[in-house]
Design a protein around this motif. Structure first.
Motif, PDB file in Angstrom:
ATOM      1  N   ILE A  11      -3.576   7.163  -3.542  1.00 44.30           N
ATOM      2  CA  ILE A  11      -3.302   6.632  -2.204  1.00 44.30           C
ATOM      3  C   ILE A  11      -4.091   5.335  -2.098  1.00 44.30           C
ATOM      4  O   ILE A  11      -5.313   5.326  -2.290  1.00 44.30           O
ATOM      5  N   SER A  12      -3.415   4.247  -1.795  1.00 41.61           N
ATOM      6  CA  SER A  12      -4.105   2.965  -1.651  1.00 41.61           C
ATOM      7  C   SER A  12      -4.010   2.493  -0.205  1.00 41.61           C
ATOM      8  O   SER A  12      -2.939   2.524   0.403  1.00 41.61           O
ATOM      9  N   ILE A  13      -5.149   2.092   0.351  1.00 41.74           N
ATOM     10  CA  ILE A  13      -5.198   1.569   1.714  1.00 41.74           C
ATOM     11  C   ILE A  13      -6.133   0.361   1.728  1.00 41.74           C
ATOM     12  O   ILE A  13      -7.000   0.224   0.860  1.00 41.74           O
ATOM     13  N   PRO A  14      -5.996  -0.529   2.701  1.00 46.25           N
ATOM     14  CA  PRO A  14      -6.903  -1.679   2.791  1.00 46.25           C
ATOM     15  C   PRO A  14      -8.196  -1.301   3.505  1.00 46.25           C
ATOM     16  O   PRO A  14      -8.228  -0.389   4.340  1.00 46.25           O
ATOM     17  N   THR A  15      -9.278  -2.000   3.194  1.00 44.97           N
ATOM     18  CA  THR A  15     -10.544  -1.762   3.893  1.00 44.97           C
ATOM     19  C   THR A  15     -10.531  -2.408   5.278  1.00 44.97           C
ATOM     20  O   THR A  15     -11.242  -1.958   6.183  1.00 44.97           O
TER      21      THR A  15
ATOM     22  N   TYR B 118       0.835  -1.195   0.000  1.00 46.08           N
ATOM     23  CA  TYR B 118       0.000   0.000   0.000  1.00 46.08           C
ATOM     24  C   TYR B 118       0.873   1.250   0.000  1.00 46.08           C
ATOM     25  O   TYR B 118       2.085   1.189   0.112  1.00 46.08           O
ATOM     26  N   GLY B 119       0.234   2.391  -0.142  1.00 48.02           N
ATOM     27  CA  GLY B 119       0.993   3.640  -0.124  1.00 48.02           C
ATOM     28  C   GLY B 119       0.582   4.584  -1.225  1.00 48.02           C
ATOM     29  O   GLY B 119      -0.571   4.612  -1.679  1.00 48.02           O
ATOM     30  N   LEU B 120       1.558   5.330  -1.671  1.00 43.58           N
ATOM     31  CA  LEU B 120       1.333   6.415  -2.627  1.00 43.58           C
ATOM     32  C   LEU B 120       1.996   6.053  -3.953  1.00 43.58           C
ATOM     33  O   LEU B 120       3.100   5.509  -3.970  1.00 43.58           O
ATOM     34  N   LYS B 121       1.339   6.399  -5.037  1.00 39.23           N
ATOM     35  CA  LYS B 121       1.893   6.116  -6.362  1.00 39.23           C
ATOM     36  C   LYS B 121       1.574   7.262  -7.320  1.00 39.23           C
ATOM     37  O   LYS B 121       0.433   7.734  -7.359  1.00 39.23           O
ATOM     38  N   ILE B 122       2.605   7.726  -8.048  1.00 38.54           N
ATOM     39  CA  ILE B 122       2.378   8.725  -9.101  1.00 38.54           C
ATOM     40  C   ILE B 122       2.024   7.969 -10.381  1.00 38.54           C
ATOM     41  O   ILE B 122       2.879   7.375 -11.025  1.00 38.54           O
ATOM     42  N   VAL B 123       0.752   7.959 -10.697  1.00 45.05           N
ATOM     43  CA  VAL B 123       0.274   7.220 -11.868  1.00 45.05           C
ATOM     44  C   VAL B 123       0.682   7.921 -13.150  1.00 45.05           C
ATOM     45  O   VAL B 123       1.061   7.292 -14.139  1.00 45.05           O
ATOM     46  N   LYS B 124       0.622   9.262 -13.116  1.00 45.51           N
ATOM     47  CA  LYS B 124       0.949  10.044 -14.306  1.00 45.51           C
ATOM     48  C   LYS B 124       1.472  11.402 -13.878  1.00 45.51           C
ATOM     49  O   LYS B 124       1.001  11.982 -12.899  1.00 45.51           O
ATOM     50  N   SER B 125       2.475  11.912 -14.590  1.00 48.37           N
ATOM     51  CA  SER B 125       2.937  13.282 -14.363  1.00 48.37           C
ATOM     52  C   SER B 125       3.633  13.766 -15.630  1.00 48.37           C
ATOM     53  O   SER B 125       4.759  13.379 -15.924  1.00 48.37           O
ATOM     54  N   ASP B 126       2.931  14.571 -16.392  1.00 49.93           N
ATOM     55  CA  ASP B 126       3.501  15.123 -17.609  1.00 49.93           C
ATOM     56  C   ASP B 126       2.887  16.504 -17.846  1.00 49.93           C
ATOM     57  O   ASP B 126       2.243  17.067 -16.961  1.00 49.93           O
ATOM     58  N   TYR B 127       3.085  17.032 -19.037  1.00 48.22           N
ATOM     59  CA  TYR B 127       2.627  18.390 -19.335  1.00 48.22           C
ATOM     60  C   TYR B 127       1.112  18.542 -19.252  1.00 48.22           C
ATOM     61  O   TYR B 127       0.605  19.628 -19.062  1.00 48.22           O
TER      62      TYR B 127
END
Length: 397
Positions: free
Chosen positions: A387-391, A371-380
């Protein structure tokens, strides 16, 4: 390698950066140490991507505009062909220039318009780069008030004098040991300590602050200044929430309420340059998440994505439940994160503080490495961070 070049290299090998870290904390504007051939020996504060990857023919050497000034061997401030302000300060030893401290590489408010006159298409062909990358690099160049440039120039001057002192001391002694501090540097560090002490004296009792803000809000209400009243109450709630130092998990609903207040205040500041949308389903709000998890991501989207754009942009926050996980999305249509932010996220030691990396680490500490944080996309075209967490968290604290 001549004696002067070797001694400059020895200075860097002797943890030159760490010795000036206190002074460098006063400014985040570009500051570099270079030799007389234009080679960049040390980046105290990195130069903008536009200068490094577009203006410079070689990332290890200064640009042609800057190098052409080295021949004068004197201190000067000049504006390059693209309108950026630059500072050059020579390292003088026995009336001989052995290197330079260079800095700034920023726009002034009066010259910021010049960034919009740069021919992006021609540059893209010349450098064999995508126009989007060049446009993003131009937009990321800082615009700095003249008084801050003056302060930065003083900082550069102090560092140049101290490096020259150390260089001179090493040149006149056969011992390899390099002088740790000059008298002037000690005086500057004492000034920094004094400033820190003054800042400490400005700490206000939180209850006094909240009571004062609420009093001002009531006055605004009676004076029918309803926007002012709302701003003060939002700020008071934000401060109260941010001061919570406990390590308990808070509901996503509480986090979102806090974000709404933050964005409301920023909306008043940026006006029509900022729009925002929050779509948080009611069935997700009761789930729990570490305190102050979403705000750093929203703040980064505003600072790095929306703020540099002339016309501003929009920030969207929404969430969805998938199987046993919850994903919270923070999207913007800004300029994307600077390269150094993306690089730092994946480094063991990061300078992002309470930013992206520390948020990711906190989530992993609570819920596990998956789990945690992920930059899925970052461009112009903008950025998307999840943010992903478990239920059903098996909290690892």
């Amino acid at each position: 390698m001549n004696k002067s070049d070797k001694l400059l290299k020895d200075l860097i090998d002797a943890n030159l950066y760490s010795r000036y870290s206190g002074l460098l904390s006063l400014s985040n504007i570009s500051l570099q140490l270079v030799d007389t051939c234009g080679r960049i020996l040390l980046e105290f504060n990195p130069s903008p991507d536009f200068c490094k990857r577009i203006c410079q023919d070689d990332e290890t050497k200064v640009c042609a505009d800057c190098f052409s000034r080295f021949k004068n061997g004197r201190a000067e401030r000049f504006t390059c062909r693209y309108g950026l302000v630059n500072i050059i300060l020579p390292l003088e030893i026995n009336q001989q220039t052995v290197g330079f401290v260079i800095g700034a590489q920023v726009y002034l408010p009066d010259s910021e318009y010049q960034k919009y006159l740069i021919d992006i298409t021609s540059l893209a062909k010349e450098k064999n780069l995508k126009p989007e990358y060049i446009a993003k690099s131009i937009a990321a160049v800082k615009t700095v008030e003249p008084n801050k440039v003056e302060i930065h120039e003083q900082l550069c001057n102090h560092i140049a004098k101290n490096i020259a002192y150390e260089f001179s001391h090493s040149l006149n002694n056969t011992e390899k040991a390099i002088a740790r501090l000059s008298i002037e540097k000690e005086m500057l560090e004492r000034k920094i300590i004094d400033l820190e002490a003054k800042n400490m004296s400005l700490v206000i009792n939180p209850h006094f602050l909240f009571n004062t803000l609420n009093t001002i809000a009531r006055i605004a209400y009676f004076e029918k200044s309803h926007t002012t009243e709302e701003l003060i109450y939002c700020l008071s709630d934000l401060l109260r929430y941010n001061l919570k130092q406990d390590d308990e998990l808070h509901t996503i609903g509480n986090e979102v309420d806090n974000i709404e207040k933050y964005l409301y205040i920023q909306k008043v500041r940026f006006k029509n340059r900022l729009e925002y949308e929050i779509d948080m389903p009611d069935h997700i709000k009761p789930y729990r998440i570490p305190n102050m998890t979403i705000q750093p991501i929203v703040e980064n989207a505003l600072i790095h994505g929306i703020s540099p754009k002339r016309d501003g942009g929009i920030i969207k926050i929404y969430a969805e439940k998938y199987k046993d996980d919850i994903n919270i999305y923070v999207m913007d249509n800004g300029n994307g994160f600077p390269k150094e932010v993306l690089d730092n996220l994946h480094q063991t030691e990061s300078k992002l503080g309470i930013g992206l990396r520390s948020t990711d680490k906190r989530l992993k500490q609570y819920f596990g490495e998956q789990y945690g944080l992920k930059i899925v996309k970052s461009d112009y075209s903008g950025s998307t961070v999840t943010i992903s967490i478990p239920t059903k968290p098996n909290v690892r604290r």
